[in-house]
Design a protein around this motif. Sequence first.
Motif, PDB file in Angstrom:
ATOM      1  N   SER A 188     -12.851  -5.170  10.480  1.00 57.23           N
ATOM      2  CA  SER A 188     -12.291  -5.385   9.331  1.00 57.23           C
ATOM      3  C   SER A 188     -12.736  -5.820   8.010  1.00 57.23           C
ATOM      4  N   THR A 189     -13.780  -6.823   7.964  1.00 57.61           N
ATOM      5  CA  THR A 189     -14.264  -7.484   6.890  1.00 57.61           C
ATOM      6  C   THR A 189     -15.390  -6.315   6.428  1.00 57.61           C
ATOM      7  N   VAL A 190     -16.131  -5.926   7.461  1.00 57.21           N
ATOM      8  CA  VAL A 190     -17.295  -4.891   7.013  1.00 57.21           C
ATOM      9  C   VAL A 190     -16.604  -3.691   6.615  1.00 57.21           C
ATOM     10  N   GLY A 191     -15.453  -3.394   7.045  1.00 59.37           N
ATOM     11  CA  GLY A 191     -14.865  -2.028   6.427  1.00 59.37           C
ATOM     12  C   GLY A 191     -14.227  -2.436   5.237  1.00 59.37           C
ATOM     13  N   GLY A 192     -13.636  -3.410   4.888  1.00 62.24           N
ATOM     14  CA  GLY A 192     -13.294  -3.648   3.531  1.00 62.24           C
ATOM     15  C   GLY A 192     -14.332  -3.812   2.645  1.00 62.24           C
ATOM     16  N   ILE A 193     -15.448  -4.226   2.973  1.00 61.39           N
ATOM     17  CA  ILE A 193     -16.503  -4.391   1.975  1.00 61.39           C
ATOM     18  C   ILE A 193     -16.982  -3.000   1.641  1.00 61.39           C
ATOM     19  N   ARG A 194     -17.152  -2.072   2.687  1.00 61.86           N
ATOM     20  CA  ARG A 194     -17.443  -0.906   2.491  1.00 61.86           C
ATOM     21  C   ARG A 194     -16.620  -0.196   1.502  1.00 61.86           C
ATOM     22  N   ALA A 195     -15.134  -0.198   1.707  1.00 57.04           N
ATOM     23  CA  ALA A 195     -14.244   0.421   1.043  1.00 57.04           C
ATOM     24  C   ALA A 195     -14.476  -0.212  -0.637  1.00 57.04           C
ATOM     25  N   TRP A 234     -11.295  -1.329   8.033  1.00 57.63           N
ATOM     26  CA  TRP A 234     -10.383  -2.143   7.759  1.00 57.63           C
ATOM     27  C   TRP A 234      -8.969  -1.874   8.528  1.00 57.63           C
ATOM     28  N   LEU A 235      -8.741  -1.019   9.158  1.00 61.05           N
ATOM     29  CA  LEU A 235      -7.297  -0.780   9.931  1.00 61.05           C
ATOM     30  C   LEU A 235      -7.565  -1.315  11.047  1.00 61.05           C
ATOM     31  N   THR A 236      -8.652  -2.051  11.692  1.00 56.10           N
ATOM     32  CA  THR A 236      -8.727  -2.404  12.855  1.00 56.10           C
ATOM     33  C   THR A 236      -7.628  -3.130  13.550  1.00 56.10           C
ATOM     34  N   GLU A 237      -7.204  -4.251  12.785  1.00 56.37           N
ATOM     35  CA  GLU A 237      -6.228  -4.928  13.339  1.00 56.37           C
ATOM     36  C   GLU A 237      -4.857  -4.847  12.943  1.00 56.37           C
ATOM     37  N   PHE A 238      -4.470  -3.560  12.551  1.00 54.85           N
ATOM     38  CA  PHE A 238      -3.195  -3.508  12.304  1.00 54.85           C
ATOM     39  C   PHE A 238      -2.566  -2.494  13.290  1.00 54.85           C
ATOM     40  N   SER A 239      -1.599  -2.899  13.738  1.00 56.71           N
ATOM     41  CA  SER A 239      -0.692  -2.179  14.670  1.00 56.71           C
ATOM     42  C   SER A 239       0.707  -1.997  14.488  1.00 56.71           C
ATOM     43  N   GLY A 240       1.390  -1.299  15.564  1.00 58.15           N
ATOM     44  CA  GLY A 240       2.766  -0.986  15.232  1.00 58.15           C
ATOM     45  C   GLY A 240       3.246  -0.681  14.058  1.00 58.15           C
ATOM     46  N   ARG A 241       4.393  -1.221  13.542  1.00 60.53           N
ATOM     47  CA  ARG A 241       5.079  -0.786  12.073  1.00 60.53           C
ATOM     48  C   ARG A 241       4.117  -0.702  11.117  1.00 60.53           C
ATOM     49  N   VAL A 253      -6.746  -2.478   0.179  1.00 63.40           N
ATOM     50  CA  VAL A 253      -7.397  -2.250   1.299  1.00 63.40           C
ATOM     51  C   VAL A 253      -8.176  -3.699   1.661  1.00 63.40           C
ATOM     52  N   PHE A 254      -9.081  -3.744   0.582  1.00 61.34           N
ATOM     53  CA  PHE A 254      -9.841  -4.990   0.555  1.00 61.34           C
ATOM     54  C   PHE A 254      -9.009  -6.234   0.985  1.00 61.34           C
ATOM     55  N   LEU A 298       0.905  -1.261   0.007  1.00 59.38           N
ATOM     56  CA  LEU A 298      -0.141   0.018  -0.107  1.00 59.38           C
ATOM     57  C   LEU A 298       0.903   1.246   0.025  1.00 59.38           C
ATOM     58  N   LEU A 299       1.768   1.299   0.834  1.00 58.21           N
ATOM     59  CA  LEU A 299       2.868   2.599   0.795  1.00 58.21           C
ATOM     60  C   LEU A 299       3.533   2.691  -0.471  1.00 58.21           C
ATOM     61  N   SER A 300       3.832   1.363  -1.319  1.00 62.75           N
ATOM     62  CA  SER A 300       4.341   1.716  -2.433  1.00 62.75           C
ATOM     63  C   SER A 300       3.714   2.453  -3.509  1.00 62.75           C
ATOM     64  N   LEU A 301       2.253   2.048  -3.570  1.00 61.11           N
ATOM     65  CA  LEU A 301       1.426   2.501  -4.604  1.00 61.11           C
ATOM     66  C   LEU A 301       1.348   4.090  -4.741  1.00 61.11           C
ATOM     67  N   PRO A 302       0.899   4.767  -3.575  1.00 57.39           N
ATOM     68  CA  PRO A 302       0.958   6.380  -4.059  1.00 57.39           C
ATOM     69  C   PRO A 302       2.308   6.820  -4.570  1.00 57.39           C
ATOM     70  N   LEU A 303       3.399   6.262  -3.619  1.00 57.88           N
ATOM     71  CA  LEU A 303       4.658   6.827  -4.083  1.00 57.88           C
ATOM     72  C   LEU A 303       4.834   6.728  -5.390  1.00 57.88           C
ATOM     73  N   THR A 304       4.545   5.487  -6.055  1.00 61.39           N
ATOM     74  CA  THR A 304       4.638   5.264  -7.480  1.00 61.39           C
ATOM     75  C   THR A 304       3.780   6.266  -8.364  1.00 61.39           C
ATOM     76  N   ALA A 305       2.665   6.462  -7.693  1.00 64.07           N
ATOM     77  CA  ALA A 305       1.724   7.270  -8.563  1.00 64.07           C
ATOM     78  C   ALA A 305       2.355   8.779  -8.576  1.00 64.07           C
ATOM     79  N   LEU A 306       2.767   9.139  -7.403  1.00 63.95           N
ATOM     80  CA  LEU A 306       3.504  10.654  -7.235  1.00 63.95           C
ATOM     81  C   LEU A 306       4.663  10.858  -8.324  1.00 63.95           C
ATOM     82  N   PHE A 307       5.642   9.717  -8.416  1.00 66.80           N
ATOM     83  CA  PHE A 307       6.372   9.962  -9.370  1.00 66.80           C
ATOM     84  C   PHE A 307       6.123  10.381 -10.864  1.00 66.80           C
ATOM     85  N   CYS A 308       4.768  10.165 -11.321  1.00 73.38           N
ATOM     86  CA  CYS A 308       4.248  10.565 -12.433  1.00 73.38           C
ATOM     87  C   CYS A 308       3.821  11.851 -12.618  1.00 73.38           C
TER      88      CYS A 308
END
Lengths: 319, 391
Positions: free
Chosen positions: A138-145, A222-229, A126-127, A86-96
């Motif tokens: 997360s599942t409900v969040g992903g479906i909503r995304a 969808w962010l619920t379970e992510f923590s730390g790094r 994200v999904f 996910l981090l690499s995607l917007p960075l790539t797009a910004l290069f253009c």
Amino acid sequence: MVQEEMICLLQILLFPGFLSLILVAFFYEWVDRKFVAKLQNRYGPLHTGPGGLLQPFADFVKLLSKEDITPRAADKLLFSAVPIFLLSLPLTALFCIPMASYSALTSFEGDLILVMFITILIVVSVFIGAWSSTSRFSTVGGIRAGLQMLSYEIPMTIAMVGPAIVAKSLCISEIVQWQTTGLWFIFTQPLGFAVASICLLAEIQRVPFDIPRAETEVVAGWLTEFSGRKLALLRLTEDLELVLAGSMLTSLYLGGPSGFGLAPPFLWFFIKLTACILLLSNLRALFARFRIDQLASGAWKYLTPLALLQIILIELISW
Amino acid sequence: MSPIFNIPFGPQHPALKESENFMFEVDGERVVDVTPRLGYVHRGIEKALEDRTYIQDMHLIERICGICSHAHTTCYSQAVEEGLEVEIPPRARYIRSIVAELERIHNHYLWLGLVAHEIGFETLFMYAWRDREVVMDLLELISGNRVNYAMNMIGGVRRDITPEISSRIRKGLKVLDERMKYYERICSSERTVLVRTRGVGVLKTSDAISLCAVGPTLRASNVKRDVRADDPYAAYDEIPFHIVTHDGCDVASRIVTRCEEVFESVRIIRYALEHLPTGPLEVLVPRTVPPAEIVSRVEAPRGENIHYLRSNGTDKPARYKVRAPTLANIPALCKMLIGGYIADIPITIAGIDPCFSCMDRLAFIDANTDRSWVWDGEQLRRYGFKWYKKR
């Protein structure tokens, strides 16, 4: 030859590459937080650095040092891969996107399509991230995304094709160059600009379209379970997405780094980018959150026809 | 495989300020069924009351609820005063009403902020809570405390409202009135608020009556019922006011009802300050209450508050029972939630202005049959034995 490669490498790593993009992302998170706080009659970040300027960076470092929990039921490989991807995607797009000069780091015929494709890929990742973390929220969040993407993607694509039709190019750098000679597209295509800003607000999941992670409904979505790094990387991704959204508006509708007077092009670009980001933050402070069905019907009933109307107007005028 | 998906809502959830559990069965974004599970913040207050004297109990009653502390103590002191057969001085009755109405304003401002937060309207949340400070300062000015005012005592009130305080209250009321007018205009005209609240959490008038809803929830379903008018206490029999009702039956009309109740409260306080009788603040009362059974009712900001006291001639109550308004609204809440969207859960729950720590006592509700019953400790113990034998 070696020197040329060195310059190229420095451009990718330092300016206008990774380092400066990340610094810009942190800076605009601060701008966004401070501005919204002012609108809401609060102070916002105060103590870390002058006026809390270093707060986003401090948050990032703090999250990096925190415990990183992977749920037992999660798909471990995907769960760890998604934040990096996910981090690499917007960075790539910004290069253009041309920031420092009239041509971007990488530009080719059709990179507008690539950037749009990347915005879709972000939602798909994200999904996948939501799905791999196996939490109910997360599942409900992903479906909503996913549902949200189905709503805003079509009008956004149609709106952004508008400038490409007039500039007769699918390359963002060339669209920017066209605007240095002609009128900025915000004046000739105000409808397209409005539709694109609303859709980008949905793309970066800000109020009123923060449906996939509506705190009071599905915890952090969808962010619920992510923590730390992982969470730190995802937060940085969000900031980069905000910069990407602002840059898209700036390049497609506000003439990118073009300006007048002696100021260097990148300064003009950042002035316009700041204006765009303040616009996005301002909209965020004005509204309550929509419901997913309201967004879907609104996008198909109003945004898509408006975007199509803009295309028809362009065709009529040029004909 | 059935498409039904269970989503737990609480006991820990960002939308709930207190711990309570609702298990939702959802089909996509639609809520099919809901099972509330109460009792996470049960603190055994009723049992503790029996071990303390009437004077000590006052402090405990005050702490049943953080927001409507004055409503609970008013209800308690009324019950004890009725047992003692004493009449409190008119000035004390007026001061009780003034503080009660200030508390109502405080509660409704707080609630407005929470509702805005639930629908993701952070700006309104920040604004409403900023203006809540005005009324909290007034309460501090009168009583010395921002939330647990400790104004009531058995036989009267503890502190006086001097002319100087009264003029400052008037100044504060002007601000509160104006700000609430602004918020009411926003809530009834801002599109994003309307689409999230209109037609959401509908409670029909007939359902509201049959499920025994109380307070603004009931009045927003167009039922004109208010303890202040139906069974006047404090100074409400002398103060003219009208009961705010709305026929929208949804969250939007609950918002408007509460906003207009604030205007009504402002009018009540202004009238009470104008007509504040002179005289003493309290009467001296004996420490022991003769044997009696008393039910006392008060219109708390959230709805009807019922206290039951059984005294046995000593200085401690034999039994004390509190029925907080949130408990009365739970069956109605379940009715509102079924058929709605997941996204509407927080706003619907917030719509009844829940206060779970007020409510959590030994009370049980069967959501399927809307049956509710109350157990004492012994019955619960026996039920526990039976339940474990079955396992």
